[in-house]
Enzyme design. Structure first.
Site, PDB file in Angstrom:
ATOM      1  N   ALA A 126       0.816  -1.216   0.000  1.00  0.00           N
ATOM      2  CA  ALA A 126       0.000   0.000   0.000  1.00  0.00           C
ATOM      3  C   ALA A 126       0.849   1.265   0.000  1.00  0.00           C
ATOM      4  CB  ALA A 126      -0.938  -0.003   1.207  1.00  0.00           C
TER       5      ALA A 126
ATOM      6  N   PHE B 196      -5.176   5.409  -2.000  1.00  0.00           N
ATOM      7  CA  PHE B 196      -5.641   6.467  -1.094  1.00  0.00           C
ATOM      8  C   PHE B 196      -4.905   7.760  -1.467  1.00  0.00           C
ATOM      9  CE2 PHE B 196      -5.615   8.730   3.005  1.00  0.00           C
ATOM     10  CZ  PHE B 196      -6.966   8.664   3.341  1.00  0.00           C
TER      11      PHE B 196
ATOM     12  N   SER C 269      -3.181  10.062  -0.234  1.00  0.00           N
ATOM     13  CA  SER C 269      -1.861  10.407   0.289  1.00  0.00           C
ATOM     14  C   SER C 269      -0.750   9.480  -0.192  1.00  0.00           C
ATOM     15  CB  SER C 269      -1.886  10.393   1.820  1.00  0.00           C
ATOM     16  OG  SER C 269      -2.108   9.073   2.298  1.00  0.00           O
ATOM     17  N   LYS C 270      -1.101   8.404  -0.881  1.00  0.00           N
ATOM     18  CA  LYS C 270      -0.093   7.431  -1.304  1.00  0.00           C
ATOM     19  C   LYS C 270       0.790   7.996  -2.417  1.00  0.00           C
ATOM     20  CE  LYS C 270      -1.328   4.019   1.426  1.00  0.00           C
ATOM     21  NZ  LYS C 270      -2.317   4.655   2.296  1.00  0.00           N
ATOM     22  N   ASN C 271       1.931   7.348  -2.661  1.00  0.00           N
ATOM     23  CA  ASN C 271       2.849   7.812  -3.703  1.00  0.00           C
ATOM     24  C   ASN C 271       2.154   7.920  -5.056  1.00  0.00           C
ATOM     25  OD1 ASN C 271       4.478   7.058  -1.471  1.00  0.00           O
ATOM     26  ND2 ASN C 271       6.256   6.882  -2.800  1.00  0.00           N
TER      27      ASN C 271
END
Length: 369
Positions: free
Chosen positions: A163, A187, A189-191
């Site tokens: 994730a 999501f 905020s993920k890379n």
């Protein structure tokens, strides 16, 4: 040095501003096309992810949590099985195990990498063990060659929780592509983040892929011909369109995070009250978070002082999963995870963070200790 009034832990404004013309065009195209569920963008995104990651199958889902649940079920894990994983992760890792009626078995983490301790992993295997979920925490790849060696020796399924590590590598191979199943979260905020929820499951196994595709669509291969109990877990067409625009930038953005981590390291190296994150333990970290350890019981006070100065930080994770109310009855002590929970602090980081912002963070961090 110029004072920065407020520094968030993550700032997507540069990314959004740069991509806005493409994003608005993509929204318009989806609206005009009228296909909002399992449309052409979802199919294209799956193909593009499979190509980027180097896997045979990529199956877009509603969330990273769903990817874990569906991945476990599709790989053959069922009620009554034991699944070994780490307690130092987001709750969803263990939650997915419990959701299908299996039992999470927590082993401690490596105090340096924050990832699962492989020696303890092997010692925790019992006749009921069916699978392992290693977590590539904060963007640092687990030593997957050794995880797979252990798994093969004991006939275990491996479901990778990737994730936080889209694009990370170990030995030139992408994290999430070593095991039977790899699970990713989009999501925001993920890379590689959507502007809503989203997830992905990858596998080279045709049978796992077929079952995962059934599970995401109410257990059916053909509409209204349901064969098993499944889920409604389809990636939204608009989110797929967004992710298709962002995917070609992921390597550049990960490099930006690595450069930011290098700058933090140069600014903070040698401070006796700080323990900095490991860089190259098994492969390259993509620094989903830049997480330091503040020793001496000062972490919470330091975070408070930073907040008062307008600098947002995050604690991932303040309570190890094995100490959450739902699992507390296990009565196990996992000292490394418990130590980390009391010391970790994630500093502001994103691909386009300016060095002067990092310098302002570091000045205030050192002043707060």
């Amino acid at each position: 040095m110029k004072t920065v009034q407020r520094i968030p832990v993550l700032d997507l404004s540069d990314e959004i501003e740069t991509l806005k013309p493409q994003l608005l065009k993509a929204f318009e195209d989806v609206l005009d096309g009228g296909a909002f569920i399992m449309g052409p963008n979802v199919k294209a995104f799956e193909q593009e992810c499979a190509s980027y990651l180097g896997t045979k199958h990529a199956i877009a889902l509603n969330s990273g949590t769903d990817a874990l649940v569906i991945g476990l079920l599709a790989a053959g894990v069922s009620a009554g099985d034991e699944v070994i994983t780490t307690p130092f992760t987001f709750f969803a890792t263990a939650e997915a195990i419990s959701q299908i009626g299996a039992t999470p078995v927590f082993v401690d983490v490596d105090i340096r990498t924050y990832n699962i301790n492989l020696e303890q992993l092997e010692a925790a295997i019992t006749p009921r063990t069916k699978a392992i979920i290693p977590v590539h925490l904060f963007g640092l790849a687990v030593d997957m060659d050794n995880v797979m060696k252990i798994a093969r020796e004991h006939g275990l399924i491996v479901v990778e929780d990737t994730a936080q590590a889209f694009g990370a590598e170990s030995g030139g191979k992408k994290a999430g592509t070593f095991g039977d199943v790899g699970c990713y979260s989009f999501f925001p905020s993920k890379n590689l983040g959507a502007y809503g929820d989203g997830g992905l499951l990858v596998t080279d196994n045709d049978e796992i892929a077929e079952k995962a595709e059934m599970l995401r669509a109410h257990g059916s291969k053909k509409k209204y011909h349901n064969e098993i109990v499944g889920y409604n877990s389809r990636l939204d067409e608009i989110q797929a369109a967004i992710l298709r625009i962002k995917l070609p930038h992921i390597d550049q953005w990960n490099e930006g995070r690595q450069q930011a981590a290098n700058h933090y390291h140069q600014l903070l190296e040698g401070n006796k009250n700080l323990i900095l994150p490991v860089y190259e333990e098994t492969g390259n970290s993509v620094f989903h978070q830049y997480t330091v350890r503040i020793t001496g019981g000062k972490r919470d006070d330091v975070q408070r002082k930073l907040a008062e100065a307008g600098i947002q930080t995050m604690i991932y994770y303040p309570i190890p999963v094995h100490q959450l109310p739902i699992y507390r009855g296990m009565n196990r002590s996992l000292p490394n995870a418990e130590t980390l929970a009391g010391e970790v602090l994630s500093l502001p980081i994103w691909p386009h963070i300016k060095p002067e912002i990092q310098e302002a963070v570091v000045v205030q961090l050192l002043r707060s200790m």
